[in-house]
Design a protein around this motif. Structure first.
Motif, PDB file in Angstrom:
ATOM      1  N   ILE A  32       0.828  -1.205   0.000  1.00  0.00           N
ATOM      2  CA  ILE A  32       0.000   0.000   0.000  1.00  0.00           C
ATOM      3  C   ILE A  32       0.860   1.252   0.000  1.00  0.00           C
ATOM      4  O   ILE A  32       0.597   2.225  -0.713  1.00  0.00           O
ATOM      5  CB  ILE A  32      -0.955  -0.009   1.212  1.00  0.00           C
ATOM      6  CG1 ILE A  32      -1.998  -1.133   1.053  1.00  0.00           C
ATOM      7  CG2 ILE A  32      -1.657   1.329   1.371  1.00  0.00           C
ATOM      8  CD1 ILE A  32      -2.852  -1.349   2.271  1.00  0.00           C
ATOM      9  N   GLN A  33       1.916   1.247   0.803  1.00  0.00           N
ATOM     10  CA  GLN A  33       2.821   2.395   0.845  1.00  0.00           C
ATOM     11  C   GLN A  33       3.575   2.570  -0.472  1.00  0.00           C
ATOM     12  O   GLN A  33       4.032   3.675  -0.783  1.00  0.00           O
ATOM     13  CB  GLN A  33       3.810   2.232   1.997  1.00  0.00           C
ATOM     14  CG  GLN A  33       3.169   2.347   3.376  1.00  0.00           C
ATOM     15  CD  GLN A  33       4.162   2.109   4.502  1.00  0.00           C
ATOM     16  OE1 GLN A  33       5.270   1.622   4.274  1.00  0.00           O
ATOM     17  NE2 GLN A  33       3.772   2.441   5.729  1.00  0.00           N
ATOM     18  N   ASN A  34       3.698   1.486  -1.239  1.00  0.00           N
ATOM     19  CA  ASN A  34       4.416   1.536  -2.511  1.00  0.00           C
ATOM     20  C   ASN A  34       3.581   2.178  -3.618  1.00  0.00           C
ATOM     21  O   ASN A  34       4.092   2.504  -4.680  1.00  0.00           O
ATOM     22  CB  ASN A  34       4.832   0.117  -2.920  1.00  0.00           C
ATOM     23  CG  ASN A  34       5.632   0.092  -4.210  1.00  0.00           C
ATOM     24  OD1 ASN A  34       6.628   0.786  -4.347  1.00  0.00           O
ATOM     25  ND2 ASN A  34       5.188  -0.705  -5.166  1.00  0.00           N
ATOM     26  N   ASP A 114     -10.166  -6.800 -13.361  1.00  0.00           N
ATOM     27  CA  ASP A 114      -9.751  -5.863 -12.312  1.00  0.00           C
ATOM     28  C   ASP A 114      -8.295  -5.482 -12.554  1.00  0.00           C
ATOM     29  O   ASP A 114      -7.362  -6.144 -12.084  1.00  0.00           O
ATOM     30  CB  ASP A 114      -9.925  -6.519 -10.933  1.00  0.00           C
ATOM     31  CG  ASP A 114      -9.799  -5.508  -9.798  1.00  0.00           C
ATOM     32  OD1 ASP A 114      -9.207  -4.434 -10.019  1.00  0.00           O
ATOM     33  OD2 ASP A 114     -10.279  -5.795  -8.694  1.00  0.00           O
ATOM     34  N   TYR A 115      -8.113  -4.389 -13.281  1.00  0.00           N
ATOM     35  CA  TYR A 115      -6.767  -3.941 -13.653  1.00  0.00           C
ATOM     36  C   TYR A 115      -5.961  -3.528 -12.429  1.00  0.00           C
ATOM     37  O   TYR A 115      -4.751  -3.775 -12.353  1.00  0.00           O
ATOM     38  CB  TYR A 115      -6.880  -2.782 -14.638  1.00  0.00           C
ATOM     39  CG  TYR A 115      -5.566  -2.266 -15.177  1.00  0.00           C
ATOM     40  CD1 TYR A 115      -4.697  -3.113 -15.861  1.00  0.00           C
ATOM     41  CD2 TYR A 115      -5.203  -0.936 -15.018  1.00  0.00           C
ATOM     42  CE1 TYR A 115      -3.493  -2.635 -16.367  1.00  0.00           C
ATOM     43  CE2 TYR A 115      -4.003  -0.451 -15.526  1.00  0.00           C
ATOM     44  CZ  TYR A 115      -3.148  -1.302 -16.194  1.00  0.00           C
ATOM     45  OH  TYR A 115      -1.959  -0.840 -16.699  1.00  0.00           O
ATOM     46  N   GLU A 116      -6.619  -2.907 -11.452  1.00  0.00           N
ATOM     47  CA  GLU A 116      -5.914  -2.480 -10.248  1.00  0.00           C
ATOM     48  C   GLU A 116      -5.397  -3.689  -9.460  1.00  0.00           C
ATOM     49  O   GLU A 116      -4.307  -3.660  -8.885  1.00  0.00           O
ATOM     50  CB  GLU A 116      -6.831  -1.636  -9.374  1.00  0.00           C
ATOM     51  CG  GLU A 116      -7.193  -0.302 -10.000  1.00  0.00           C
ATOM     52  CD  GLU A 116      -8.153   0.495  -9.156  1.00  0.00           C
ATOM     53  OE1 GLU A 116      -8.075   0.425  -7.916  1.00  0.00           O
ATOM     54  OE2 GLU A 116      -9.002   1.199  -9.728  1.00  0.00           O
ATOM     55  N   LYS A 117      -6.165  -4.749  -9.440  1.00  0.00           N
ATOM     56  CA  LYS A 117      -5.743  -5.984  -8.769  1.00  0.00           C
ATOM     57  C   LYS A 117      -4.511  -6.561  -9.464  1.00  0.00           C
ATOM     58  O   LYS A 117      -3.562  -7.010  -8.802  1.00  0.00           O
ATOM     59  CB  LYS A 117      -6.901  -6.983  -8.781  1.00  0.00           C
ATOM     60  CG  LYS A 117      -6.574  -8.356  -8.252  1.00  0.00           C
ATOM     61  CD  LYS A 117      -7.787  -9.251  -8.371  1.00  0.00           C
ATOM     62  CE  LYS A 117      -7.482 -10.686  -7.980  1.00  0.00           C
ATOM     63  NZ  LYS A 117      -8.679 -11.567  -8.134  1.00  0.00           N
ATOM     64  N   LEU A 712      -8.457  -4.340  -0.843  1.00  0.00           N
ATOM     65  CA  LEU A 712      -7.215  -3.764  -0.340  1.00  0.00           C
ATOM     66  C   LEU A 712      -6.510  -2.921  -1.398  1.00  0.00           C
ATOM     67  O   LEU A 712      -5.923  -1.889  -1.103  1.00  0.00           O
ATOM     68  CB  LEU A 712      -6.296  -4.900   0.137  1.00  0.00           C
ATOM     69  CG  LEU A 712      -4.908  -4.516   0.632  1.00  0.00           C
ATOM     70  CD1 LEU A 712      -5.021  -3.752   1.947  1.00  0.00           C
ATOM     71  CD2 LEU A 712      -4.047  -5.763   0.820  1.00  0.00           C
ATOM     72  N   TRP A 713      -6.591  -3.359  -2.650  1.00  0.00           N
ATOM     73  CA  TRP A 713      -5.850  -2.706  -3.728  1.00  0.00           C
ATOM     74  C   TRP A 713      -6.664  -1.633  -4.455  1.00  0.00           C
ATOM     75  O   TRP A 713      -6.154  -0.955  -5.326  1.00  0.00           O
ATOM     76  CB  TRP A 713      -5.419  -3.752  -4.758  1.00  0.00           C
ATOM     77  CG  TRP A 713      -6.576  -4.594  -5.226  1.00  0.00           C
ATOM     78  CD1 TRP A 713      -7.477  -4.292  -6.211  1.00  0.00           C
ATOM     79  CD2 TRP A 713      -6.955  -5.855  -4.700  1.00  0.00           C
ATOM     80  NE1 TRP A 713      -8.398  -5.291  -6.338  1.00  0.00           N
ATOM     81  CE2 TRP A 713      -8.101  -6.281  -5.416  1.00  0.00           C
ATOM     82  CE3 TRP A 713      -6.453  -6.688  -3.703  1.00  0.00           C
ATOM     83  CZ2 TRP A 713      -8.743  -7.494  -5.159  1.00  0.00           C
ATOM     84  CZ3 TRP A 713      -7.102  -7.893  -3.458  1.00  0.00           C
ATOM     85  CH2 TRP A 713      -8.214  -8.278  -4.178  1.00  0.00           C
TER      86      TRP A 713
END
Length: 719
Positions: A32-34, A114-117, A712-713
């Motif tokens: 997440i920080q990345n 889900d591109y973000e996943k 989460l993503w």
């Protein structure tokens, strides 16, 4: 002290579970920080770093993964370069670029990819494109220790040796795991025949490479009698097999199936070298733990479940069975095809019916002949380019023979079974049923498990009640696509844009949504006008879905269409449909002559005005007045300042104003003044870039797909 106590009392499984949770939490926080934050303003910046993948070439552009040296940026970003120079970047090189970055963001739709996943699972924390600048330059060539540089060099050698090979994309996929050149038609044939796994270098390929290394090393060692006295040939052969497996796995890019296969083969080879017995189930379990330790987010990848699931099925169906299974290899193909159905439904909603036949022919041919030829060709490249060329040509010939069979199978009407998205209780029952079927013969109640399949046969997706209507405004970026459903009919209003030769939202968004809704036939497609952001996805829809009628405001090449004209109306399942615009012989731009559709159901009324501008809005207001009033308005022209005049908005007085716009689109839609006009009605402002797909008619309030499916993503979209 707590962990010491668990270890002392030998509660190691509890200790392992807790440590695993803590490790996953740590990795999740790091990931997440990345990421580049969703509210990070778009700005141009200069970056230096490493080309971390083989560049993927497209029509006038390339894309690749890039690892910047700047610690304030994500560790890995995905960059695109439109109209790059002839001297394009190569894997492993250091470059300096002027880039414009944005947070990882993708379309959010029911049934869609889900591109973000995908970006999250790859560790990519931002995307962007390279801007034209004089200081875009190569800083250093690739290091000799860069694996991706080796892969890129091998790719260039293979292309130069067999430039005219018909199956060159498949050969590159089998040789180095480079599948970018495999087109959508080829992937469709592989999916329809259940042979896509052959393009994922996994257990089959790594095992073959290891066996080849084992045999060649053992044979060579036997010609050295003085040394073989001290160390048996089979032990040295195990080291050769281990080395070959590692080398081939690195060339393949170390995907998840490759990692699993490499770990299992490595453990087997080491057991042979150290003369230790091993149990296949223990090796599989250890491989799973190592993969998850290295990358806990591997569970987000379909390849993880399919790879480990396939090996588990083989072990479960073939070990500890007495007497031995007759024609075991034939039974394995059938069991694999059947037992993986739940996973195929979960990840792809697509099951190949002809998979056992396709794999029965493809697996022996690929494993016994094609892959060994390709591996030998790569091993002989430093010694003889001509011999390598002959071996690759032979592999191409065999692949051509195989491809003709697979293509014929894929064109059978029953080749694949497209499934809707089943609820999880039905999937659990399906998985349990297949698990019981895999148990040994004589297991009590084994065949009663077929009763668990009954809900699967009678499942139907929910449809609107008579007189009601479902309206789904899909997230297609900067464009418009919506699906309208009544009890027995389906209408598509606009199809979204075509972004490239290989990607259009009709095929990537609308068709998966229809599959999600278990819709195979569409009664009507209305194209409001001919701009790409409204018509670009039509060809993708027609390729996969049966469409009875196409209605549009202007003629389309090679397609039978009906012109939309004010006054046309029809009724489906007690829901009224009316074309309000354009009027016959009306002049104006394509936007001004957009088809305008009004829908009135018992539960919902909707107005879809396409891209009409202020002149068209005035015509509508003067012709229909207050009868334009609707619960939902798809804001004309995406919220441009050329549309949404005050009188038009007041005549409709929508409860919901929907802006179908792309995330951080270059036009700045919706314009702030336009959005404020709707707020003053007051209307609730909804946006596909912030809410994803917006579903109306399923209850008192609309469903926002981005918020409902938040994970989460998932980036938290903000204005």
């Amino acid at each position: 002290m707590f962990f010491v106590a668990l270890a002392y009392y030998r509660k190691l499984w509890i200790l392992g579970f807790i440590v695993g949770l803590l490790w996953c939490a740590f990795q999740a926080q790091s990931a997440i920080q990345n990421k580049l934050a969703a509210d990070t303003p778009a700005k141009t910046t200069q970056v230096q770093g490493l080309i971390a993948s083989i560049p993927q070439t497209g029509h006038h552009h390339i894309s690749f993964e890039f690892c910047p040296e700047d610690s304030s940026l994500p560790k890995k970003i995905k960059l695109s370069w439109y109209y790059p120079p002839e001297d394009i970047p190569q894997a492993g090189e250091h470059w300096q670029f002027t880039v414009k970055l944005k947070p990882p963001y993708g379309m959010m739709n029911p049934g869609g990819f889900d591109y973000e996943k995908w970006l999250f699972s790859k560790g990519i924390g931002a995307t962007g494109y390279i801007k034209k600048a004089e200081d875009n330059q190569r800083l250093a060539t690739s290091s000799q220790w860069q694996i991706n540089a080796w892969r890129s060099e091998l790719e260039q050698h293979i292309r130069s040796l067999i430039p005219q090979a018909e199956q060159l994309p498949l050969i590159l996929g089998l040789a180095i795991g480079q599948r970018d050149d495999i087109n959508q038609t080829q992937w469709q044939v592989l999916r329809d025949t259940g042979t896509s796994h052959l393009m994922a270098i996994s257990g089959l390929h790594i095992g073959l490479a290891s066996a080849l290394g084992f045999l060649l090393t053992s044979a060579f060692w036997r010609y050295c009698p003085l040394t073989s006295v001290r160390i048996p040939a089979h032990r040295i052969g195990a080291l050769g097999g281990l080395y070959t497996a590692i080398f081939y796995a690195c060339l393949a890019g170390l995907s998840i199936p490759t990692q699993r296969a490499l770990i299992m083969v490595s453990l087997a080879m080491l057991a042979v070298f150290f003369k230790r017995a091993f149990y296949p189930s223990h090796v599989l379990s250890l491989a799973c733990m190592i993969v998850l330790f290295l990358d806990p987010f591997a569970v987000l990848n379909a390849g993880f479940w399919l790879s480990f699931g396939a090996v588990a099925i083989i072990l479960m169906s073939c070990t500890q069975r007495f007497p031995g299974i007759k024609l075991a290899w034939l039974k394995i193909h059938f069991l694999m095809a059947v037992a993986l159905i739940p996973l195929l439904i979960i990840f792809f909603n697509d099951v190949s019916v002809v998979s056992p036949i396709g794999n029965l022919m493809a697996v022996p041919l690929v494993s016994v002949l094609i892959v060994p030829l390709i591996i030998l060709a790569m091993m002989l490249l430093p010694l003889s380019m001509k011999l390598s060329s002959l071996l690759l040509a032979a592999a191409d010939y065999l692949l051509n023979c195989l491809w003709s069979i697979l293509s014929w199978l894929s064109h059978l009407s029953f080749a694949s079974w497209q499934t809707p998205v089943y609820p999880w209780p039905i999937l659990v029952m399906l998985a349990l049923s297949l698990l019981f079927m895999l148990l040994p013969r004589g297991f009590p109640g084994k065949y009663l498990a077929i009763l668990l399949l009954m809900p699967l046969l009678f499942y139907k997706t929910d449809r609107p009640a008579s007189g009601d209507v479902f309206v789904s405004v899909l997230d297609v970026g900067q464009g418009l696509a919506s699906v309208i459903e009544t009890t027995h009919h389906t209408l598509i209003f606009d199809t979204g844009p075509k972004y490239s030769q290989s990607f259009n939202t009709g095929e990537a968004v609308v068709v998966p949504f229809l599959r999600y809704r278990d819709i195979d036939d569409v009664d009507m497609v209305i194209i409001s006008h001919g701009d790409n952001d409204h018509i670009g996805g039509l060809s993708g829809i027609l390729k996969h879905i049966n469409v009875t009628q196409i209605m549009t405001s202007q003629p389309l090449e090679h397609k039978v269409t009906t012109f939309c004209t004010a006054g046309q109306h029809w009724q489906w399942d007690q829901v009224e449909f009316k074309i309000l615009h354009p009027f016959q012989n009306q002049s104006g731009s394509d936007n001004e002559r957009s088809c305008v559709l009004q829908i009135k159901g018992k539960n919902l009324s909707v107005l879809l005005p396409g891209d009409i501008e202020k002149q068209g809005e005035q015509i509508l207001v003067s012709s229909y007045g207050k009868s334009l009033k609707s619960d939902v308005l798809l804001v004309p022209h995406h919220g441009s300042k050329t549309s949404s005049s005050r009188h038009f908005i007041e005549s409709i007085s929508p409860k919901y104003a929907v802006f179908s716009v792309g995330f951080r689109n270059r036009y700045g839609f919706p314009v702030t003044d336009v959005a404020d006009r709707y707020r003053n009605i007051p209307s609730t402002i909804l946006r596909t870039d912030l809410n994803g797909a917006i579903l109306f008619g399923r209850g008192d309030s609309p469903i926002f797909w981005r918020q409902q499916q938040e994970q989460l993503w998932t980036s938290k979209a903000t204005e």
